[in-house]
Design a protein around this motif. Structure first.
Motif, PDB file in Angstrom:
ATOM      1  N   GLY A  15       0.806  -1.221   0.000  1.00  0.00           N
ATOM      2  CA  GLY A  15       0.000   0.000   0.000  1.00  0.00           C
ATOM      3  C   GLY A  15       0.832   1.260   0.000  1.00  0.00           C
ATOM      4  N   ASP A  16       2.088   1.160  -0.451  1.00  0.00           N
ATOM      5  CA  ASP A  16       3.010   2.286  -0.413  1.00  0.00           C
ATOM      6  C   ASP A  16       3.353   2.852  -1.790  1.00  0.00           C
ATOM      7  OD1 ASP A  16       3.253   2.200   2.364  1.00  0.00           O
ATOM      8  OD2 ASP A  16       4.914   0.783   2.286  1.00  0.00           O
ATOM      9  N   LYS A  17       2.612   2.446  -2.831  1.00  0.00           N
ATOM     10  CA  LYS A  17       2.906   2.930  -4.180  1.00  0.00           C
ATOM     11  C   LYS A  17       1.718   3.743  -4.689  1.00  0.00           C
ATOM     12  CE  LYS A  17       5.160   2.066  -8.352  1.00  0.00           C
ATOM     13  NZ  LYS A  17       6.115   1.341  -9.063  1.00  0.00           N
ATOM     14  N   TYR A  18       2.033   4.886  -5.332  1.00  0.00           N
ATOM     15  CA  TYR A  18       1.002   5.864  -5.675  1.00  0.00           C
ATOM     16  C   TYR A  18       1.170   6.356  -7.115  1.00  0.00           C
ATOM     17  CZ  TYR A  18       0.741   5.813  -0.639  1.00  0.00           C
ATOM     18  OH  TYR A  18       0.622   5.395   0.663  1.00  0.00           O
ATOM     19  N   TYR A  19       0.096   6.969  -7.616  1.00  0.00           N
ATOM     20  CA  TYR A  19       0.156   7.567  -8.951  1.00  0.00           C
ATOM     21  C   TYR A  19      -0.794   8.750  -9.026  1.00  0.00           C
ATOM     22  CZ  TYR A  19      -4.323   5.351 -10.085  1.00  0.00           C
ATOM     23  OH  TYR A  19      -5.646   4.978 -10.089  1.00  0.00           O
ATOM     24  N   ALA A  20      -0.541   9.614  -9.975  1.00  0.00           N
ATOM     25  CA  ALA A  20      -1.423  10.737 -10.288  1.00  0.00           C
ATOM     26  C   ALA A  20      -1.292  11.012 -11.773  1.00  0.00           C
ATOM     27  CB  ALA A  20      -1.043  11.974  -9.482  1.00  0.00           C
ATOM     28  N   ASN A  76      -5.627  15.045  -7.526  1.00  0.00           N
ATOM     29  CA  ASN A  76      -5.808  13.832  -6.727  1.00  0.00           C
ATOM     30  C   ASN A  76      -4.727  12.816  -7.053  1.00  0.00           C
ATOM     31  OD1 ASN A  76      -8.168  14.696  -5.454  1.00  0.00           O
ATOM     32  ND2 ASN A  76      -9.422  14.011  -7.156  1.00  0.00           N
ATOM     33  N   SER A  77      -4.172  12.219  -6.001  1.00  0.00           N
ATOM     34  CA  SER A  77      -3.269  11.087  -6.202  1.00  0.00           C
ATOM     35  C   SER A  77      -3.972   9.850  -5.655  1.00  0.00           C
ATOM     36  CB  SER A  77      -1.926  11.314  -5.517  1.00  0.00           C
ATOM     37  OG  SER A  77      -2.087  11.464  -4.132  1.00  0.00           O
ATOM     38  N   HIS A  78      -3.531   8.684  -6.104  1.00  0.00           N
ATOM     39  CA  HIS A  78      -4.220   7.444  -5.777  1.00  0.00           C
ATOM     40  C   HIS A  78      -3.227   6.374  -5.342  1.00  0.00           C
ATOM     41  CE1 HIS A  78      -7.661   9.229  -7.825  1.00  0.00           C
ATOM     42  NE2 HIS A  78      -6.804   9.577  -8.772  1.00  0.00           N
ATOM     43  N   ASN A  79      -3.656   5.559  -4.419  1.00  0.00           N
ATOM     44  CA  ASN A  79      -2.867   4.410  -4.002  1.00  0.00           C
ATOM     45  C   ASN A  79      -3.046   3.323  -5.056  1.00  0.00           C
ATOM     46  OD1 ASN A  79      -1.971   1.985  -2.612  1.00  0.00           O
ATOM     47  ND2 ASN A  79      -2.069   3.201  -0.748  1.00  0.00           N
ATOM     48  N   ARG A  80      -1.958   2.663  -5.459  1.00  0.00           N
ATOM     49  CA  ARG A  80      -2.065   1.593  -6.463  1.00  0.00           C
ATOM     50  C   ARG A  80      -2.712   0.335  -5.896  1.00  0.00           C
ATOM     51  NH1 ARG A  80       0.230   2.547 -11.396  1.00  0.00           N
ATOM     52  NH2 ARG A  80       1.720   4.259 -11.457  1.00  0.00           N
ATOM     53  N   PHE A 159       2.423  10.472 -13.192  1.00  0.00           N
ATOM     54  CA  PHE A 159       3.411  10.481 -12.117  1.00  0.00           C
ATOM     55  C   PHE A 159       3.312   9.168 -11.346  1.00  0.00           C
ATOM     56  CE2 PHE A 159       2.516  15.006 -12.768  1.00  0.00           C
ATOM     57  CZ  PHE A 159       3.799  15.511 -12.872  1.00  0.00           C
ATOM     58  N   SER A 160       4.457   8.660 -10.881  1.00  0.00           N
ATOM     59  CA  SER A 160       4.493   7.417 -10.120  1.00  0.00           C
ATOM     60  C   SER A 160       5.573   7.525  -9.044  1.00  0.00           C
ATOM     61  CB  SER A 160       4.799   6.251 -11.055  1.00  0.00           C
ATOM     62  OG  SER A 160       4.782   5.038 -10.358  1.00  0.00           O
TER      63      SER A 160
END
Length: 167
Positions: A15-20, A76-80, A159-160
């Motif tokens: 749960g530590d990887k994100y994207y926008a 908004n950014s989102h959790n992968r 973005f990642s």
């Protein structure tokens, strides 16, 4: 049986990887900037953004220690991991105004020449997400997109990043 997964894949499961995603429409010969602010409590492992363009001649510049005058709209950014409620603490905004973009990090800048296909159709360009850098904590980064094309350019940026308490 032992199953091995990549570090990136592991970060998704933790749960530590994100994207926008940000999409910009840049008229001919214009520049737009995106503000990327890191939190103070974790390290951000930034992976080079995926960029697609609708026309040719786009330059991407990356700056550190930008100074923002007026804040724009938050992205908004989102959790992968869609099952996770964790948030990265990163703030991404468009429409900010700046006193200074900061210090240009030349090693992380790129030029997308694009290409012209059959019948002069524009194929655009793509910058892959292959390089990772560890950003400083509590720092303003500025992602600048310059349209050098003679056409309006729709630029799609993905973005990642992932978070870690350590380097």
């Amino acid at each position: 049986a032992m199953i091995n997964i990549s570090h990136d894949h592991h970060k998704i499961h933790e749960g530590d990887k994100y994207y926008a995603r940000v999409q910009l429409t840049l008229p001919t010969l214009t520049t737009q900037r995106i503000t990327f602010i890191t939190p103070s409590d974790v390290y951000i492992h930034y992976q080079r953004s995926g960029v697609q363009t609708s026309a040719d001649k786009v330059s991407i510049n990356f700056y550190e220690d930008g100074v923002v005058n007026v804040a724009g709209a938050e992205v908004n950014s989102h959790n992968r991991d869609l099952n996770s409620d964790l948030e990265s603490g990163v703030i991404i905004r468009t429409g900010d105004t700046y006193t200074s973009a900061g210090t240009k990090l030349d090693a992380f800048c790129s030029y997308l020449p694009g290409s012209t296909g059959v019948g002069q159709t524009k194929a655009g360009g793509l910058s892959s997400a292959g390089k990772e850098i560890i950003l400083k904590r509590n720092t303003v980064y500025v992602y600048e997109v310059v349209n050098g094309s003679s056409d309006t350019n729709i630029v799609d940026i993905n973005f990642s990043w992932y978070t870690d308490e350590d380097y």
